[in-house]
Design a protein around this motif. Structure first.
Motif, mmCIF file in Angstrom:
data_model
loop_
_atom_site.group_PDB
_atom_site.id
_atom_site.type_symbol
_atom_site.label_atom_id
_atom_site.label_comp_id
_atom_site.label_asym_id
_atom_site.label_seq_id
_atom_site.Cartn_x
_atom_site.Cartn_y
_atom_site.Cartn_z
ATOM 1 N N ASN A 1 14.885 1.984 -14.712
ATOM 2 C CA ASN A 1 13.511 1.945 -14.194
ATOM 3 C C ASN A 1 13.457 1.339 -12.792
ATOM 4 O OD1 ASN A 1 14.139 -0.608 -15.007
ATOM 5 N ND2 ASN A 1 12.281 -0.962 -16.176
ATOM 6 N N PRO A 2 14.140 1.971 -11.811
ATOM 7 C CA PRO A 2 14.021 1.457 -10.446
ATOM 8 C C PRO A 2 12.587 1.629 -9.948
ATOM 9 C CG PRO A 2 15.071 3.601 -10.427
ATOM 10 C CD PRO A 2 14.919 3.213 -11.873
ATOM 11 N N PHE A 3 12.172 0.740 -9.044
ATOM 12 C CA PHE A 3 10.853 0.892 -8.435
ATOM 13 C C PHE A 3 10.889 2.071 -7.466
ATOM 14 C CE2 PHE A 3 11.101 -3.869 -8.921
ATOM 15 C CZ PHE A 3 10.318 -3.896 -10.056
ATOM 16 N N PRO A 4 9.767 2.729 -7.231
ATOM 17 C CA PRO A 4 9.756 3.812 -6.241
ATOM 18 C C PRO A 4 9.822 3.240 -4.824
ATOM 19 C CG PRO A 4 7.592 3.568 -7.231
ATOM 20 C CD PRO A 4 8.494 2.613 -7.942
ATOM 21 N N LYS A 5 10.918 2.562 -4.543
ATOM 22 C CA LYS A 5 11.159 1.952 -3.242
ATOM 23 C C LYS A 5 12.593 2.310 -2.846
ATOM 24 C CE LYS A 5 8.482 -2.173 -4.503
ATOM 25 N NZ LYS A 5 7.418 -2.354 -3.522
ATOM 26 N N THR B 1 15.186 6.560 -6.298
ATOM 27 C CA THR B 1 15.095 7.665 -7.244
ATOM 28 C C THR B 1 16.018 8.818 -6.867
ATOM 29 O OG1 THR B 1 13.088 8.170 -6.007
ATOM 30 C CG2 THR B 1 12.807 7.295 -8.201
#
Lengths: 307, 276
Positions: B120-124, B171
């Motif tokens: 669950n990486p951040f959208p960064k 992502t």
């Protein structure tokens, strides 16, 4: 069994009827979808065709550079700038109220409030959108203006400031409702990832939820801006309906919409220059709204590219 | 629980287990948990030591409470409900009960990192993902951040793959890389315990073996608690294993003992694949 076999043959009457029915449904759906597009095209066509004769009387240069808008006077002047200034000023003030408040409200509803509480608060907030805009107009004129006059004694009875503030309050639900949907659709696992790293709820909201929902929040802002640009009653009632080339919000002014409603109420001979000026003003407003929507779409596509 | 792992009621955190000495990092003491007083009990009187710089695996069939137990360690349940914990999880060296009402869950999460089931990486960007834990702690110094980020990406075995594109979106990485990024993100703040919630269940076999090698590598520096459905994984990477069933801790011991010579019939049935 044999009946089933016959049914699988392409020429079976039931199968043919099914195909026709499917085609028919598709056509009906297409027509329904096309009608809205056709209506839009029709509106643009009428605006353009009724505006063209206007520009044979008034040159485009004069329209864009003339500093006064007095189509009803015997010495008629047709400079759109005062109306554009009024429109932008009212919209700007409204947006300054609606975007911060709308975003805060949506963040609160989406991230902080318990679900049961949210279900109670949302309908109340949406009620703000259900209040007729004419009521907001009188609210601006008879409540907000006197209130502002206590702070600024020199403020007149009609001002863009008062109209803009009330318009901002009016469009809060438009901004907050869409923003809240966007924030709530941010997946829970991102919030958990943020919390697991030791962030506070506020840090999660500010650093993860809002950036992740940015595309949806932009849509909410664009909708709010479009709504403010096109709003009529509040500015017509509270801002004074006097075309005035100024950027001072404490002065009265007219927006494009306020001009249209003012002139439409009088009895204008069909085909007169005053009559045509309504269409020109409408076309200008449509153009401005279109530009804002394109900018919004462009920002969204840039954000989505990055994701 | 086999007798030699009964934790004596002294303040010592040092254990002589015959062949080796272990130090306690944390200890679960008769923990019972339910989401709601009226709901069914998810954890029943669970007690379990967590040894320092060792991998402890929690295994058991679905619904046995192993993920619930894991999420007690960083008070994840507090995000959703007014939950009450019955029992203690002590964190050493100061033997602080992290489930106590006076302890701020945020403080606990500052010390205990977590990696989730689904990457669950951040959208960064890759860089910003790892920097996140530092930023929420108010760290701004660029040189310090760069150094920490490089170090934790190296720790997570991802540095060589991403060092030329730190500012690309996270992502854009593959699933296995994203999971290692999430491990780097959790490591950057030097957690005392790293919680892994089925970290490979969404990954392909090659990425899975990457992560498993990584777990063995990481335990040199950090205590690891891992929930897994993959028994081979538990056998390969863990030092100690706890088998849970229907909210009870059935058996706990060194992994080789649990997997070769379990003392409880239910453990034996589960690890031989007869149920679960």
């Amino acid at each position: 069994m044999s009946e089933l076999k016959a049914f699988t043959s392409a020429n079976h009457p039931t199968r043919r009827w099914r195909r026709i029915k499917d085609r028919l449904i598709e056509t009906v759906l297409f027509l329904a979808a096309a009608s809205s597009v056709l209506v839009t095209i029709g509106i643009v066509y009428i605006l353009v065709s009724e505006s063209l004769p206007f520009f044979s009387h008034v040159s485009l240069v004069e329209f864009l550079t003339e500093r006064e808008w007095t189509p009803m006077f015997s010495d008629a002047k047709f400079g759109i700038r005062p109306l554009i200034a009024g429109t932008f000023m009212a919209t700007f003030i409204a947006v300054c109220v609606a975007i911060p408040l709308g975003t805060i409200v949506s963040a609160y509803l989406s991230e902080y409030v318990r679900p049961s509480m949210r279900e109670a608060l949302k309908p109340i907030l949406e009620l703000l959108a259900a209040v007729p805009s004419v009521v907001y107009g009188y609210f601006a004129l008879l409540f907000v203006t006197p209130l502002l006059q206590k702070l600024m004694p020199e403020l007149g009875g009609f001002s863009v400031l008062s109209a803009g503030i009330v318009m901002g309050i009016m469009i809060i639900p438009y901004v907050s409702s869409l923003s809240e949907d966007a924030m709530r659709s941010v997946p829970t696992h991102l919030r958990e990832a943020s919390a697991a790293l030791g962030s506070t709820k506020f840090q999660t909201t500010l650093r993860v939820v809002i950036p992740s929902a940015f595309s949806g929040i932009t849509s909410a802002y664009v909708l709010g801006i479009s709504r403010a640009l096109g709003e009529t009653m509040v500015v017509a009632i509270a801002a004074g309906m006097q075309p005035n080339l100024t950027l001072d919000p404490t002065e009265p002014a007219a927006t494009i919409t306020a001009f249209i409603v003012q002139v439409s109420l009088g009895d204008l001979p069909h085909g007169s220059i005053g009559y045509q000026s309504i269409y020109v003003a409408g076309l200008t407003l449509l153009f401005i709204t279109l530009v804002f929507n394109i900018v919004g779409m462009w920002i969204r596509s840039r954000v989505q590219e990055k994701e | 629980m086999s007798p030699q792992f009964e934790i004596p009621a002294t303040s010592t955190t040092k254990f002589n287990l015959g062949h080796q000495t272990e130090f306690l990092r944390s200890q679960v003491k008769s923990l019972s948990f339910s989401y709601n007083p009226k709901d069914k009990v998810i954890l029943k009187n669970v007690s379990l030591p967590i040894f320092d710089k060792k991998v402890t695996a929690l295994i058991g069939p679905s619904g046995c409470g192993k993920t619930t137990l894991l999420r007690c360690f960083n008070r994840m349940h507090d995000l959703y409900n007014e939950v009450s914990y019955d029992g203690e999880i002590l964190l050493y060296p100061e033997s602080k009960n992290i489930l106590s009402r006076d302890v701020d869950p945020m403080e606990v999460r500052m010390r205990i990192g977590m990696v989730f089931q689904k990457p669950n990486p951040f959208p960064k960007t890759i860089y910003e993902n790892v920097a996140y834990g530092l930023r929420v702690r108010g760290i701004k110094k660029k040189s310090y951040m760069d150094e920490k980020i490089e170090l934790s990406l190296q720790h997570a075995g991802l540095w060589s793959e991403v060092k030329d594109r730190l500012h690309a979106q996270a992502t854009s990485l593959s699933g296995g890389q994203q999971q290692r990024l999430c491990i780097a993100r959790a490591l950057v703040t030097d957690p005392e315990i790293l919680l892994l919630d089925e970290p490979t269940s969404a990954l392909d076999p090659i990425s899975t073996s990457h992560i498993e090698e990584l777990i063995v590598e990481l335990k040199k520096d950090v205590t690891i608690l891992i929930v897994t459905h993959n028994l081979h994984q538990a056998a390969r990477c863990s030092d100690y294993t706890a088998f849970m069933y229907l909210g009870d801790l059935i058996e706990y011991g060194p992994s080789n003992q649990i997997f070769t010579n379990p003392s409880d019939k239910r453990t034996e049935n589960y690890i031989t694949g007869r149920f679960g």
